[in-house]
Design a protein around this motif. Structure first.
Motif, PDB file in Angstrom:
ATOM      1  N   THR A 177     -17.643  24.847  -5.734  1.00 40.68           N
ATOM      2  CA  THR A 177     -18.861  24.251  -5.441  1.00 40.68           C
ATOM      3  C   THR A 177     -19.233  23.159  -6.526  1.00 40.68           C
ATOM      4  N   GLY A 178     -18.839  23.381  -7.564  1.00 35.39           N
ATOM      5  CA  GLY A 178     -19.208  22.586  -8.773  1.00 35.39           C
ATOM      6  C   GLY A 178     -20.543  22.977  -9.459  1.00 35.39           C
ATOM      7  N   ARG A 179     -21.052  24.130  -8.961  1.00 38.04           N
ATOM      8  CA  ARG A 179     -22.369  24.511  -9.603  1.00 38.04           C
ATOM      9  C   ARG A 179     -22.117  25.026 -11.024  1.00 38.04           C
ATOM     10  N   VAL A 180     -23.351  24.969 -11.791  1.00 36.34           N
ATOM     11  CA  VAL A 180     -23.474  25.394 -13.187  1.00 36.34           C
ATOM     12  C   VAL A 180     -24.462  26.230 -13.158  1.00 36.34           C
ATOM     13  N   LEU A 181     -24.334  27.486 -13.694  1.00 36.25           N
ATOM     14  CA  LEU A 181     -25.594  28.413 -14.217  1.00 36.25           C
ATOM     15  C   LEU A 181     -26.042  27.989 -15.484  1.00 36.25           C
ATOM     16  N   ASP A 182     -27.500  27.836 -15.231  1.00 37.97           N
ATOM     17  CA  ASP A 182     -28.358  27.478 -16.613  1.00 37.97           C
ATOM     18  C   ASP A 182     -28.367  28.740 -17.425  1.00 37.97           C
ATOM     19  N   ALA A 183     -28.586  28.542 -18.687  1.00 39.60           N
ATOM     20  CA  ALA A 183     -28.779  29.615 -19.701  1.00 39.60           C
ATOM     21  C   ALA A 183     -29.717  30.797 -19.269  1.00 39.60           C
ATOM     22  N   ASP A 184     -30.578  30.510 -18.632  1.00 38.58           N
ATOM     23  CA  ASP A 184     -31.459  31.708 -18.265  1.00 38.58           C
ATOM     24  C   ASP A 184     -30.878  32.499 -17.063  1.00 38.58           C
ATOM     25  N   GLU A 185     -30.245  31.839 -16.257  1.00 39.29           N
ATOM     26  CA  GLU A 185     -29.252  32.581 -15.389  1.00 39.29           C
ATOM     27  C   GLU A 185     -28.362  33.344 -15.923  1.00 39.29           C
ATOM     28  N   ARG A 186     -27.680  32.686 -16.921  1.00 33.63           N
ATOM     29  CA  ARG A 186     -26.668  33.593 -17.497  1.00 33.63           C
ATOM     30  C   ARG A 186     -27.078  34.915 -18.131  1.00 33.63           C
ATOM     31  N   ARG A 187     -28.391  34.689 -18.983  1.00 29.24           N
ATOM     32  CA  ARG A 187     -28.801  35.917 -19.494  1.00 29.24           C
ATOM     33  C   ARG A 187     -29.328  36.828 -18.591  1.00 29.24           C
ATOM     34  N   ASN A 188     -29.884  36.305 -17.413  1.00 23.89           N
ATOM     35  CA  ASN A 188     -30.627  37.544 -16.434  1.00 23.89           C
ATOM     36  C   ASN A 188     -29.118  38.183 -15.783  1.00 23.89           C
ATOM     37  N   ILE A 189     -28.237  37.445 -15.720  1.00 29.58           N
ATOM     38  CA  ILE A 189     -26.937  38.313 -15.106  1.00 29.58           C
ATOM     39  C   ILE A 189     -26.260  39.103 -16.175  1.00 29.58           C
ATOM     40  N   LEU A 190     -26.357  38.940 -17.575  1.00 29.27           N
ATOM     41  CA  LEU A 190     -25.790  39.583 -18.662  1.00 29.27           C
ATOM     42  C   LEU A 190     -26.686  40.802 -18.643  1.00 29.27           C
ATOM     43  N   GLN A 191     -28.055  40.692 -18.448  1.00 31.65           N
ATOM     44  CA  GLN A 191     -28.670  42.060 -18.473  1.00 31.65           C
ATOM     45  C   GLN A 191     -28.608  42.760 -17.317  1.00 31.65           C
ATOM     46  N   VAL A 192     -28.296  42.334 -16.115  1.00 36.62           N
ATOM     47  CA  VAL A 192     -27.891  43.066 -15.157  1.00 36.62           C
ATOM     48  C   VAL A 192     -26.741  43.977 -15.461  1.00 36.62           C
ATOM     49  N   CYS A 193     -25.666  43.283 -15.695  1.00 39.70           N
ATOM     50  CA  CYS A 193     -24.329  43.722 -15.694  1.00 39.70           C
ATOM     51  C   CYS A 193     -24.201  44.506 -16.888  1.00 39.70           C
ATOM     52  N   ALA A 194     -24.996  44.600 -17.965  1.00 41.74           N
ATOM     53  CA  ALA A 194     -25.101  45.439 -19.252  1.00 41.74           C
ATOM     54  C   ALA A 194     -25.794  46.799 -18.590  1.00 41.74           C
ATOM     55  N   ARG A 195     -26.872  46.773 -17.795  1.00 37.72           N
ATOM     56  CA  ARG A 195     -27.516  47.937 -17.340  1.00 37.72           C
ATOM     57  C   ARG A 195     -26.621  48.605 -16.239  1.00 37.72           C
ATOM     58  N   HIS A 196     -25.691  48.073 -15.822  1.00 39.29           N
ATOM     59  CA  HIS A 196     -24.684  48.725 -14.568  1.00 39.29           C
ATOM     60  C   HIS A 196     -23.373  49.055 -15.282  1.00 39.29           C
ATOM     61  N   ARG A 197     -23.035  48.522 -16.457  1.00 38.62           N
ATOM     62  CA  ARG A 197     -21.895  48.485 -17.034  1.00 38.62           C
ATOM     63  C   ARG A 197     -20.637  47.889 -16.217  1.00 38.62           C
ATOM     64  N   LEU A 198     -21.266  46.618 -15.821  1.00 39.25           N
ATOM     65  CA  LEU A 198     -20.495  45.707 -15.119  1.00 39.25           C
ATOM     66  C   LEU A 198     -19.786  44.727 -15.928  1.00 39.25           C
ATOM     67  N   VAL A 199     -18.414  44.527 -16.109  1.00 36.50           N
ATOM     68  CA  VAL A 199     -17.503  43.713 -16.775  1.00 36.50           C
ATOM     69  C   VAL A 199     -17.602  42.334 -16.178  1.00 36.50           C
ATOM     70  N   VAL A 200     -17.946  41.243 -16.830  1.00 37.99           N
ATOM     71  CA  VAL A 200     -17.985  39.715 -16.431  1.00 37.99           C
ATOM     72  C   VAL A 200     -16.549  39.217 -16.877  1.00 37.99           C
ATOM     73  N   LEU A 201     -15.788  38.633 -15.809  1.00 41.96           N
ATOM     74  CA  LEU A 201     -14.680  37.953 -15.944  1.00 41.96           C
ATOM     75  C   LEU A 201     -15.107  36.439 -16.068  1.00 41.96           C
ATOM     76  N   GLU A 202     -15.447  35.698 -17.119  1.00 44.52           N
ATOM     77  CA  GLU A 202     -15.866  34.640 -17.148  1.00 44.52           C
ATOM     78  C   GLU A 202     -14.520  33.354 -17.335  1.00 44.52           C
ATOM     79  N   ASP A 203     -14.533  32.590 -16.115  1.00 43.50           N
ATOM     80  CA  ASP A 203     -13.370  31.820 -16.042  1.00 43.50           C
ATOM     81  C   ASP A 203     -14.068  30.378 -16.430  1.00 43.50           C
ATOM     82  N   ASN A 204     -13.384  29.805 -17.458  1.00 46.43           N
ATOM     83  CA  ASN A 204     -13.968  28.377 -17.912  1.00 46.43           C
ATOM     84  C   ASN A 204     -13.003  27.258 -17.839  1.00 46.43           C
TER      85      ASN A 204
END
Length: 422
Positions: A177-204
Motif C-alpha cells: 500500500t505504501g502506507r507509513v505509520l506515524d510515531a503515535d500509531e507505532r507507540r500505541n501498537i507497541l503498548q497493545v503488543c506489550a500488554r498481550h505479549r505479542l511479538v512485532v516482526l518489523e520489516d523495514n
C-alpha cells in the motif's frame, strides 16, 4: 508471482508496473572489480581478520550459522535507522524472507498460535506462514486505528481458543500500500503488543527510501519492553542477488534476557537445518561495501533514491493527467517513499483483468487481491515505479487509462441496457 511472471513472458512488449524490485540501472556500480575489491576490503579489515589465502579459504568453506558480519550489520542499522542493535543479537539470514520464515514457527510453535497481518500485506509473509504451518489472521480494516484492530483480533482469537503470538508489519512504505505509520500509531501498537505479549516482526526493506518529510523512528527504536524483532535486508539498497538480510533481536523479550537468548538459539538452530549458513562471499561483499561507506548506506543509495523520487513524481503527474476525467470514481495514493502506490477502481480487477490489460493495453499491473486474505481488495491495484524508466511510466499509465476507460464504458453500456430492458 508465478502468474505475473507468466504474463510478462506472454506479453514481452508490455511495460511491467508489477515488479517491486530495484532498478537495474545502478548495478553497473557492482561490476566484477568492485565486487572483488569489496571482498578484499573485508578480508583486510580488522573486523574480518582473515586476510590473504586463509581469508579466501575461510570464505569458501562452511561458515558460522549466525553470520560473520554481525558487527557491521548492527552498526549499519544503528547508524542508518536508529535501531539499538548489537552483534550478539543479530542473525544474518539469506534475505529478509528467510528471517520471516525462521521467526514464524519459533514464535508460533503450537497449532493454536496465530500470526496477525494487515489486509492487504506482503505476500511473502503470508506464504512463509503457509509454508511453515503457522495460521495467519487478517486485522480488521473497519477499526479506526491499527492498535484497536490488534486489540480486537487478540480478543476474538481467544474466544476461539487461539492465541495471537506475533504480528507482521511494514511500518515504512508498506508493500503493497505504501502506507507509513506515524510515531503515535507505532507507540500505541507497541503498548497493545506489550500488554498481550505479542511479538512485532518489523520489516523495514524500504525505510531508507524516503522522498518527503521527516523519518519516523522504527518501532524497534521505540520499543521499551523487548517486543520487536527488526528485519532488514540489503536487497533493495545493494542487490537482491546477494540474498543477505538480518533479524535483530531486542536486548530482552518482554524484560526477560534468558527468553531472548533462548529465542536466539532456537532461530540459529532452525537456520542450521534450512540453509546451514548465509553465503560468506555475499556477506563479505556487503561488509566490504559497508566498510568503504563508513558503516552507512545513505550516500550509497543516494543516486537510486533520487531516481525513485523522480519516478514517483512522474507517475503521480501522469495519473493526474490521465485519470482526471474519472476523478469522481478513481483515487490513488501519494506515497512519501518506497516503491509503490495504489489505485482504487470502481470495478473488480483480478487475474483475468491483469491478463487483458497486458494483452490489449500493453501494461502489467498487480491486483491487490493477490495480497489479501479476503475479497476486500478486489477493486484495487498496485503500481510499482522503481524498476521502470520515465518514458515507460508515461506509456504504461496511458495504456492503463485506455483499459480503465474501456471498462467504465462497458459498465455504462450494461447499465443502459439494463435500464432499457426494465
Amino acid at each position: 508471482m508465478n502468474f505475473l511472471n507468466e504474463v510478462s513472458s506472454l506479453f514481452p512488449s508490455a511495460v511491467s508496473l508489477a515488479s517491486g524490485r530495484p532498478s537495474d540501472r545502478f548495478f553497473d556500480r557492482l561490476n566484477p572489480q568492485v565486487l572483488l575489491n569489496a571482498v578484499n576490503v573485508y578480508q583486510n579489515d580488522s573486523v574480518g581478520g582473515h586476510g590473504g589465502a586463509h581469508g579466501w579459504a575461510h570464505l569458501l568453506q562452511y561458515g558460522r550459522t549466525a553470520g560473520i558480519i554481525n558487527e557491521l550489520v548492527a552498526q549499519q542499522v544503528q547508524c542508518d535507522e536508529g535501531v539499538p542493535a548489537s552483534a550478539d543479537r543479530v542473525l544474518i539470514t539469506s534475505g529478509c524472507q528467510e528471517a520471516v520464515a525462521l521467526c514464524l514457527p519459533a514464535l508460533c510453535p503450537e497449532p493454536s498460535d496465530v500470526l496477525l497481518v494487515c489486509n492487504p500485506t506482503y505476500i511473502g509473509a503470508i506464504g512463509a506462514a503457509k509454508a511453515t504451518g503457522v495460521a495467519a489472521a487478517a486485522l480488521s480494516n473497519s477499526e479506526p486505528c491499527l492498535a484497536d484492530a490488534i486489540e480486537l483480533a487478540v480478543l476474538q482469537l481467544r474466544q476461539k481458543s487461539q492465541q495471537a503470538r506475533a504480528i507482521y508489519l511494514i511500518p515504512d512504505f508498506d508493500n503493497p500500500t505504501g502506507r507509513v505509520l506515524d510515531a503515535d500509531e507505532r507507540r500505541n501498537i507497541l503498548q497493545v503488543c506489550a500488554r498481550h505479549r505479542l511479538v512485532v516482526l518489523e520489516d523495514n526493506a524500504y525505510g531508507l527510501f524516503r522522498y518527503d518529510g521527516d523519518p519516523v523512528p522504527p518501532m524497534a527504536a521505540l520499543d521499551e519492553v523487548g517486543s520487536v524483532i527488526y528485519l532488514s535486508t540489503f536487497s533493495k539498497t545493494i542487490s537482491p542477488a546477494l540474498r543477505v538480510g538480518a533479524a535483530s533481536l531486542p536486548d530482552t523479550m518482554f524484560g526477560d534476557a534468558a527468553a531472548r537468548r533462548s529465542l536466539w538459539e532456537d532461530l540459529v538452530r532452525r537456520k542450521s537445518f534450512v540453509t546451514v549458513n548465509t553465503s560468506q562471499i555475499a556477506q563479505a561483499i556487503v561488509a566490504g561495501l559497508l566498510i568503504q561507506n563508513g558503516g552507512r548506506l545513505g550516500d550509497w543509495i543516494r543516486p537510486a533514491l533520487d531516481w525513485y523520487r523522480e519516478n514517483r513524481d512522474i507517475m503521480l503527474c501522469e495519473l493526474d493527467s490521465v485519470f482526471s476525467p474519472f476523478s469522481d470514481q478513481i483515487r490513488w495514493s501519494r506515497p512519501s517513499g518506497g516503491f509503490f502506490l495504489t489505485l482504487d477502481l470502481p470495478f473488480r480487477f483480478g487475474a483475468d483483468c491483469a491478463d487483458e490489460c497486458a494483452r490489449r493495453d500493453h501494461v502489467i499491473v498487480t491486483p491487490l487481491s493477490f495480497f489479501a486474505l479476503d475479497n476486500s481488495q478486489d477493486c484495487r491495484i498496485r503500481l510499482a515505479f522503481s524498476a521502470v524508466t520515465p518514458e515507460q511510466i508515461r506509456t504504461s499509465v496511458t495504456g492503463l487509462g485506455h483499459y480503465v476507460a474501456r471498462r467504465l464504458e462497458q459498465k455504462l453500456l450494461r447499465l443502459r441496457d439494463g435500464g432499457a430492458r426494465g
